[in-house]
Write an enzyme that holds these catalytic residues in place. Structure first.
Site, PDB file in Angstrom:
ATOM      1  N   HIS A 196       0.705  -1.176   0.102  1.00 50.45           N
ATOM      2  CA  HIS A 196      -0.161   0.106   0.011  1.00 50.45           C
ATOM      3  C   HIS A 196       0.745   1.263  -0.071  1.00 50.45           C
ATOM      4  O   HIS A 196       0.270   2.341   0.232  1.00 50.45           O
ATOM      5  CB  HIS A 196      -0.892  -0.022   1.114  1.00 50.45           C
ATOM      6  CG  HIS A 196      -2.187  -0.835   0.956  1.00 50.45           C
ATOM      7  ND1 HIS A 196      -3.159  -0.648   0.426  1.00 50.45           N
ATOM      8  CD2 HIS A 196      -2.552  -2.133   1.655  1.00 50.45           C
ATOM      9  CE1 HIS A 196      -4.048  -1.464   0.298  1.00 50.45           C
ATOM     10  NE2 HIS A 196      -3.661  -2.474   1.164  1.00 50.45           N
TER      11      HIS A 196
ATOM     12  N   LYS B 102       0.624  14.585   0.836  1.00 52.29           N
ATOM     13  CA  LYS B 102      -0.899  14.778   0.136  1.00 52.29           C
ATOM     14  C   LYS B 102      -0.977  16.261  -0.270  1.00 52.29           C
ATOM     15  O   LYS B 102      -1.985  16.683  -0.704  1.00 52.29           O
ATOM     16  CB  LYS B 102      -1.916  14.304   1.163  1.00 52.29           C
ATOM     17  CG  LYS B 102      -1.489  12.708   1.315  1.00 52.29           C
ATOM     18  CD  LYS B 102      -2.634  12.166   2.296  1.00 52.29           C
ATOM     19  CE  LYS B 102      -2.584  10.868   2.622  1.00 52.29           C
ATOM     20  NZ  LYS B 102      -3.119  10.243   1.617  1.00 52.29           N
TER      21      LYS B 102
ATOM     22  N   LYS C 119      -8.473  14.014   3.936  1.00 51.20           N
ATOM     23  CA  LYS C 119      -7.568  13.037   3.867  1.00 51.20           C
ATOM     24  C   LYS C 119      -6.676  13.038   5.023  1.00 51.20           C
ATOM     25  O   LYS C 119      -6.654  14.107   5.503  1.00 51.20           O
ATOM     26  CB  LYS C 119      -7.127  12.860   2.626  1.00 51.20           C
ATOM     27  CG  LYS C 119      -6.342  14.287   2.056  1.00 51.20           C
ATOM     28  CD  LYS C 119      -5.586  13.716   0.686  1.00 51.20           C
ATOM     29  CE  LYS C 119      -6.557  13.868  -0.408  1.00 51.20           C
ATOM     30  NZ  LYS C 119      -6.827  12.397  -0.971  1.00 51.20           N
ATOM     31  N   ARG C 120      -5.932  11.853   5.519  1.00 49.75           N
ATOM     32  CA  ARG C 120      -5.055  11.896   6.437  1.00 49.75           C
ATOM     33  C   ARG C 120      -4.042  13.433   6.149  1.00 49.75           C
ATOM     34  O   ARG C 120      -3.548  13.647   5.025  1.00 49.75           O
ATOM     35  CB  ARG C 120      -4.122  10.953   6.293  1.00 49.75           C
ATOM     36  CG  ARG C 120      -3.126  10.751   7.382  1.00 49.75           C
ATOM     37  CD  ARG C 120      -2.628   9.337   7.454  1.00 49.75           C
ATOM     38  NE  ARG C 120      -2.487   8.608   6.510  1.00 49.75           N
ATOM     39  CZ  ARG C 120      -1.014   8.479   5.717  1.00 49.75           C
ATOM     40  NH1 ARG C 120      -0.062   9.196   6.655  1.00 49.75           N
ATOM     41  NH2 ARG C 120      -0.883   7.895   4.752  1.00 49.75           N
TER      42      ARG C 120
ATOM     43  N   THR D  25      -8.841   6.377  -2.164  1.00 51.06           N
ATOM     44  CA  THR D  25     -10.071   5.727  -2.515  1.00 51.06           C
ATOM     45  C   THR D  25     -11.023   6.838  -2.187  1.00 51.06           C
ATOM     46  O   THR D  25     -12.361   6.953  -2.670  1.00 51.06           O
ATOM     47  CB  THR D  25     -10.416   4.658  -1.406  1.00 51.06           C
ATOM     48  OG1 THR D  25     -10.045   5.008   0.093  1.00 51.06           O
ATOM     49  CG2 THR D  25      -9.850   3.562  -1.771  1.00 51.06           C
TER      50      THR D  25
ATOM     51  N   LYS E  69     -14.720   7.851  -3.736  1.00 49.83           N
ATOM     52  CA  LYS E  69     -15.851   8.472  -3.195  1.00 49.83           C
ATOM     53  C   LYS E  69     -16.529   9.746  -3.663  1.00 49.83           C
ATOM     54  O   LYS E  69     -17.682  10.029  -3.870  1.00 49.83           O
ATOM     55  CB  LYS E  69     -15.476   8.348  -1.708  1.00 49.83           C
ATOM     56  CG  LYS E  69     -15.264   7.177  -1.121  1.00 49.83           C
ATOM     57  CD  LYS E  69     -14.486   7.092   0.438  1.00 49.83           C
ATOM     58  CE  LYS E  69     -13.820   5.886   0.825  1.00 49.83           C
ATOM     59  NZ  LYS E  69     -12.688   6.104   1.933  1.00 49.83           N
TER      60      LYS E  69
END
Length: 833
Positions: free
Chosen positions: A375, A573, A567-568, A675, A679
């Protein structure tokens, strides 16, 4: 009308034997009244909202248990090949609505509640989310459980029953503050304790060489500490089928909770010390591993749940099939990342030490049993353990890993003669950083299949972190792009949109097969659908705006564009790239108040790891920028900034339906899949994103014209890094970029303190490991294209409809079918209806 106790309730039209399983409204009403009275011990007038929720949960669970028991019986008698999914996380989310949807009684249950004068929405809000995961990894595992049952694949999910889950996030003065997540404080109606299913788990001590009765050399592990793992079972029901699978979570306990002799001599603390030490292992999800004690606890947790799971797998095989020589034909074990990789060494120990198999036979079985999903490409996220810690806690497993490594490296030496550098790179033991065990290498060597989770990710693992392993055995590497369940993230999260899609398509087959969303395409230009589509979006935005106003005090206009990044919190990111864009718009408005601008509401959500200082500083910066902008009347009619506290599945269900624009802006080559991008797109948000992870495949699916692409490719990133990346030159060469960073450094967003955000700005200017500055200008230009499109409502609505219509391939149902057919070789088991 109020509910009445069973003694005074109106008689049901259903026969008595159907009260606990009937699906009619009358049966549901009677069952609900019975559960409130007999299980909760309450009558309506004194029942709390919690009592009402519990009665509803038990009413749904009764109907699930019938299917669960039937499934277990069929799987046992048919000796069905079964998947064992090992994951340290399962971010299930609220269960009540999900289970009602999968049972097919969501509408009738709501109608029954109305007739009983029960506030159905209040009951749903009462449910506490199980804190069994921290983000995408755990949410993916939960999606896969749903799809495994829906696709009729016999499966058991194994994990840990954490007493305290991922922390609750509170924002105080703009900073993240962590609060304990005691999600079990009021009990969990969905689980069934199985005290008779328990296994001993050992730690520490030493090993001894012995001889068995036939004179063969054996190893005996003499542990220093022994605890007990007890099973707690949760049924996982498929949608539109009778199949129900099992989530089995392990709770740690002491073999004896109370030492009576120690108590009698006056050592009252010592009498319960073993109980406290044992229960600590399943106490908290992901303890902070900065201190050595935290590292030790994490390793104990990982071994605890894989040992219980492997022992349980052997027990089940003996009870159903028999000889362990065929266990790999009965079970496939999927490792969800490296957290459960110790299962490889544990199965070897059980087969060789406990079952007296030869090493060769045990290794052949083990290699055929396991499959591994990677992952991450981030080096710091590839799990390793110091040899000293590992030897102290798991001395027998260290011996096994040494033996696996020796046998494996002998094969490498033969294949690649004289390539000592390759041997060092492929060894399960890293000798360059203080001697550490490489868990990803153990997972690759001990598995028959290895897969990435998006096309780009799979390509990169074969050319970077597992390059040597791919060259050795390319046939073992696969790609299965992640997916998410439409039941949770469309039907449950966005019922208005689900109803509109069903009405437009003329069927609801899309819920069980997302490819049927293609039926929307022919209606994308229909002005009537576009108008209804926009009404659904505005309603979701209004709901979210109301929630944010109540929980953050930030008023947001539902007519504004909802630009969301949830998101985290992590530097790769690039939440700080989004902040720089906000500051740029802020400066443009301040410099020219007459400038034309589409109003935007910037909404962030996500948690930072408690020990991740830079990520927590990014949260502070987001809130600090929001504080200035939201209070400035010169700009706050155009710009608003809100940070959703405690982002989780339940809150995500508020965000995804309301998003106009989905921010997927990680540096290319760093996000394995993502993911959240799926969504958001399933709920009609358009994506602004880089060529990274599953963004690439989403763009291919929805059409390049319906996706806002910007930034470097993974190859361009690698080339720029190889050439020598110089963020300082970019900072000096772009006046707007320099102005935005300097505004942060000036203290405007920190009440005059120029030092507060200095670690963040200095890191950008002098290091910028995730190339925020390199993509800044392309990002701003792409955002101009977003503004242009949003200013044309019919164009935007058409793009939104097509995004939803073309998201079929990103269902977790498709992912599970690919796993079952290409990797697991497991056939569906159809139960008679």
């Amino acid at each position: 009308m109020s509910t009445r106790s069973p003694a005074t309730a109106a008689p049901s039209n259903d026969p008595p034997e159907q009260t606990r399983t009937g699906m009619s409204k009358a049966a549901l009403k009677q069952a609900y009244i019975d559960n409130l009275f007999y299980i909760q011990g309450r009558f309506r007038d004194v029942a709390s909202t919690y009592d009402l929720y519990m009665a509803a949960a038990f009413t749904a669970r009764d109907r699930m248990l019938e299917r669960w028991v039937e499934s277990a019986q069929v799987y046992k008698t048919s000796h069905a090949r079964t998947l064992c999914y090992l994951s340290a996380e399962y971010l299930l989310g609220p269960q009540l609505t999900q289970n009602l949807v999968n049972l097919g009684i969501a509408k009738v249950a709501r109608a029954a509640a109305e007739e009983l004068s029960v506030d159905f929405n209040a009951i749903l809000e009462e449910e506490v989310e199980p804190g069994l995961g921290s983000g995408g990894l755990g949410r993916l595992a939960a999606c896969y459980l749903d799809s495994l049952a829906t696709q009729r694949i016999p499966a058991i999910g194994y994990g840990i029953r954490y007493e305290f889950g991922i922390f609750d996030q509170v924002i105080q003065d703009g900073w993240q503050v962590e609060r304990s997540d005691n999600w079990l404080r009021n009990g969990n109606p969905w689980e069934l304790p199985r005290p008779k299913i328990s296994f001993a788990v050992r730690y520490g001590g030493h090993t001894e060489q012995t001889r068995d009765q036939e004179g063969r050399s054996r190893v005996r592990w003499v542990p220093e500490m022994v605890i007990k793992g007890v099973a707690y079972d949760t049924p996982i029901l498929g949608y539109g089928v009778r199949n129900a699978n099992l989530l089995r979570l392990w709770k740690s306990e002491a073999p004896e909770s109370f030492d009576f002799q120690t108590f009698n001599v006056g050592d009252y603390y010592g009498a319960v010390h073993a109980k406290i030490e044992a229960e600590t292992i399943s106490k908290v999800l992901y303890p902070n591993d900065e201190p050595e004690a935290g590292k030790e606890l994490r390793l104990k947790q990982q071994y605890f749940f894989v040992s219980c799971s492997m022992q349980d797998m052997i027990r089940l095989h003996r009870n159903t099939v028999g000889p362990l020589e065929t266990i790999h034909q009965k079970f496939v074990v999927q490792l969800n990342d490296t957290h459960p990789a110790l299962a490889i060494a544990e199965l070897m120990r059980l087969l060789v030490d406990e079952q007296a198999m030869t090493w060769e036979q045990a290794w052949s079985i083990t290699r055929q049993t396991f499959c591994y999903t990677n992952h991450t490409l981030l080096p710091e996220a590839l799990e390793t353990w110091s040899l000293a810690l590992f030897e102290r806690l798991l001395p027998r497993h260290l011996e096994i890993i040494y033996a696996i490594n020796q046998e494996f490296l002998d094969q490498v030496r033969v294949r690649f003669l004289g390539d000592e550098a390759r041997i060092a790179r492929m060894s399960l033991i890293d000798e360059t950083h203080g001697r550490r065990i490489r868990m990803a290498h153990l997972a690759v060597v001990g598995s028959r299949a290895v897969n990435g989770v998006a096309a780009l990710h799979s390509k990169l693992i074969k050319t970077t972190i597992f390059k040597d392993f791919h060259e050795l055995a390319p046939e073992r590497f696969h790609t299965v792009t992640n997916g998410v369940t439409p039941r949770r993230f469309m039907v449950v999260s966005n019922p208005r949109l689900a109803r509109l899609i069903t009405a437009t398509c003329g069927h609801d087959r899309w819920i069980g097969d997302l490819e049927y969303l293609r039926d929307l395409e022919t209606h994308a230009d229909d002005p009537v659908l576009q108008a209804r589509w926009r009404q659904v979006k505005i309603a979701a935005k209004r709901d979210l705006a109301c929630w944010l106003d109540h929980h953050t005090g930030v008023p947001i206009d539902p007519e504004a564009m909802f630009d969301i990044q949830a998101k985290r919190l992590h530097e790769y990111k690039r939440q700080h790239l989004k902040v720089l864009h906000i500051i740029r718009l802020y400066q443009r408005l301040k410099q020219d108040p007459s400038v034309s601008m589409v109003p935007r509401a910037f909404i962030f959500g996500g948690k930072a790891a408690p020990g991740y200082v830079m990520a927590k500083l990014m949260i502070k910066l987001i809130n600090a920028v929001g504080e200035v902008i939201n209070r400035d009347p010169q700009v706050n009619g155009y710009l608003r900034v809100a940070f959703m506290p405690n982002f989780n599945v339940k809150n995500g269900q508020r965000l995804y339906p309301a998003a106009d624009l989905s921010e997927q802006i990680s540096l290319a080559g760093k996000e394995a899949s993502g993911t959240g991008n799926m969504k958001f797109s399933m709920n009609g948000a358009l994506t602004i994103g880089t060529d990274d992870g599953a963004n690439i495949e989403i763009r291919e699916a929805v059409g390049a014209e319906n996706f806002f692409l910007f930034g470097m490719t993974a190859e361009e990133v690698q080339r720029k890094q190889a050439e020598g990346y110089r963020p300082w030159a970019l900072y000096q060469g772009d006046a707007e970029l320099k102005s935005d960073i300097d505004l942060i450094s000036s203290g405007l967003f920190s009440h005059g303190d120029p030092h507060l955000f200095r670690p963040l700005t200095d890191h950008l200017i002098h290091a910028d490991p995730f190339m925020v500055l390199a993509d800044y200008r392309a990002y701003l230009e792409c955002q101009e294209r977003v503004t242009e499109a949003y200013a044309q409502p019919r164009r935007w609505d058409r793009m939104s409809i097509l995004n939803v219509a073309r998201m079929g391939r990103f269902s977790s149902d498709r992912a599970i079918r690919e796993y079952a057919e290409r990797i697991w070789q497991i056939e569906p088991v159809v139960l008679d209806s």
